[in-house]
Design a protein around this motif. Sequence first.
Motif, short mmCIF file in Angstrom:
data_model
loop_
_atom_site.label_atom_id
_atom_site.label_comp_id
_atom_site.label_asym_id
_atom_site.label_seq_id
_atom_site.Cartn_x
_atom_site.Cartn_y
_atom_site.Cartn_z
N ASP A 238 0.81 -1.22 0.00
CA ASP A 238 0.00 0.00 0.00
C ASP A 238 0.84 1.27 0.00
OD1 ASP A 238 1.00 -0.09 2.54
OD2 ASP A 238 -0.92 0.26 3.55
N ILE A 239 2.09 1.19 -0.47
CA ILE A 239 2.89 2.42 -0.53
C ILE A 239 2.28 3.39 -1.54
CG2 ILE A 239 5.00 1.18 0.08
CD1 ILE A 239 5.92 1.57 -2.82
N PRO A 240 2.46 4.69 -1.33
CA PRO A 240 1.95 5.66 -2.29
C PRO A 240 2.59 5.47 -3.67
CG PRO A 240 2.55 6.73 -0.24
CD PRO A 240 3.07 5.33 -0.15
N VAL A 241 1.78 5.56 -4.71
CA VAL A 241 2.27 5.42 -6.08
C VAL A 241 1.85 6.64 -6.89
CG1 VAL A 241 2.16 4.09 -8.23
CG2 VAL A 241 2.18 2.90 -6.02
N LEU A 242 2.85 7.30 -7.48
CA LEU A 242 2.61 8.46 -8.33
C LEU A 242 2.96 8.06 -9.76
CD1 LEU A 242 1.98 11.49 -8.61
CD2 LEU A 242 4.36 11.96 -8.00
N ILE A 243 1.96 8.03 -10.64
CA ILE A 243 2.19 7.69 -12.04
C ILE A 243 2.81 8.88 -12.76
CG2 ILE A 243 1.04 7.26 -14.25
CD1 ILE A 243 -0.89 5.42 -12.83
N ARG B 27 -6.06 8.13 -17.53
CA ARG B 27 -5.99 8.61 -16.16
C ARG B 27 -6.97 7.86 -15.26
NH1 ARG B 27 -5.67 13.54 -18.99
NH2 ARG B 27 -7.77 14.23 -18.42
N ILE B 28 -8.16 7.61 -15.78
CA ILE B 28 -9.15 6.85 -15.02
C ILE B 28 -8.63 5.45 -14.71
CG2 ILE B 28 -11.43 5.76 -15.12
CD1 ILE B 28 -12.35 8.20 -16.76
N ASP B 29 -8.05 4.79 -15.73
CA ASP B 29 -7.53 3.43 -15.54
C ASP B 29 -6.43 3.41 -14.48
OD1 ASP B 29 -9.28 2.51 -17.45
OD2 ASP B 29 -7.79 2.45 -19.06
N GLY B 30 -5.55 4.41 -14.54
CA GLY B 30 -4.45 4.45 -13.58
C GLY B 30 -4.93 4.66 -12.16
N LEU B 31 -5.86 5.59 -11.98
CA LEU B 31 -6.38 5.86 -10.65
C LEU B 31 -7.20 4.68 -10.13
CD1 LEU B 31 -7.36 9.59 -11.21
CD2 LEU B 31 -5.48 8.75 -9.79
N ASP B 32 -8.00 4.08 -11.01
CA ASP B 32 -8.79 2.92 -10.60
C ASP B 32 -7.92 1.71 -10.25
OD1 ASP B 32 -11.19 4.20 -10.76
OD2 ASP B 32 -11.76 3.38 -12.72
N ALA B 33 -6.74 1.64 -10.87
CA ALA B 33 -5.83 0.53 -10.58
C ALA B 33 -5.11 0.70 -9.25
CB ALA B 33 -4.81 0.37 -11.71
N GLY B 34 -5.23 1.91 -8.65
CA GLY B 34 -4.64 2.09 -7.33
C GLY B 34 -3.63 3.20 -7.21
N ALA B 35 -3.43 4.00 -8.28
CA ALA B 35 -2.48 5.11 -8.19
C ALA B 35 -3.02 6.18 -7.25
CB ALA B 35 -2.23 5.71 -9.57
N ASP B 36 -2.12 6.86 -6.58
CA ASP B 36 -2.51 7.94 -5.67
C ASP B 36 -2.55 9.28 -6.37
OD1 ASP B 36 -2.45 6.73 -2.71
OD2 ASP B 36 -0.82 5.82 -3.87
N ASP B 37 -1.82 9.43 -7.47
CA ASP B 37 -1.84 10.66 -8.25
C ASP B 37 -1.27 10.35 -9.63
OD1 ASP B 37 -2.27 13.29 -8.95
OD2 ASP B 37 -0.99 14.15 -7.40
N TYR B 38 -1.42 11.32 -10.53
CA TYR B 38 -1.11 11.10 -11.94
C TYR B 38 -0.47 12.38 -12.48
CZ TYR B 38 -2.24 8.80 -16.48
OH TYR B 38 -2.20 8.16 -17.68
N VAL B 39 0.78 12.30 -12.96
CA VAL B 39 1.48 13.46 -13.49
C VAL B 39 1.84 13.20 -14.95
CG1 VAL B 39 3.49 14.98 -13.28
CG2 VAL B 39 2.42 14.01 -11.23
#
Length: 232
Positions: free
Chosen positions: A83-88, A98-110
């Motif tokens: 459960d470590i924070p993940v920043l894509i 972006r939706i796919d990345g966040l739904d897969a468990g990302a904490d943020d998207y850059v």
Amino acid sequence: MRILLVEDDIMIGEEVRAALREASYAVDWVRDGAAALSALSALSSASSLSATHQPVYAAALLDLGLPGRDGLSVLRQLRSGCDIPVLIITARDGVQDRIDGLDAGADDYVLKPFALGELLARLRAVMRRKSGAATDLLDNGAVQLDLGTKTARWQQSPPVSLSAREFALLQALMQRPGAILSRSDLEERIYGWGEEVESNAVEFLIHALRKKLDKDAIKNIRGMGWMVARPV
């Protein structure tokens, strides 16, 4: 703290790694999904044997367009047991991406290209959310550490500037209030792969921090390690 950087582009990877090190993070850089999962698995297993029971990585920066196993696949497997924070960090700018990345468990998207200052700010933000903190200030009532300015203070004394290693060590202790961290625990959190760990480096850094803050700021628990002082 220690960050896992997963990025196959050499130029971007070198720039991000340099920025992270300048910001006092230790960095492990891998360039494909399989290597990322291997690093997380190996260090999580090693960490589970420690009395601190904390993942070694404070966060991961994850590119999506990786060779072999792509970033989304890596993220989904990572989320099955970590459960470590993940920043894509990616060039894929579609809404569905972006939706796919966040739904897969990302904490943020850059999105690439990005400003390194914004990347570092977003990284601090996702780590704050993970720890439940509202600001960049860690304060246990005796010691304060400002993650933004890299300064610390003892009780009501004026703030003092810290070196990158001093900051990283004190942050590791401050983020585990009440916990005793051994030499190996601290080395894992302030040194990345390929960085030489000098003999007695942890003791030297603790001595420097006590000199800047107060001799009682960091307690030595004989035979076990160190902990940050508690308020009296």
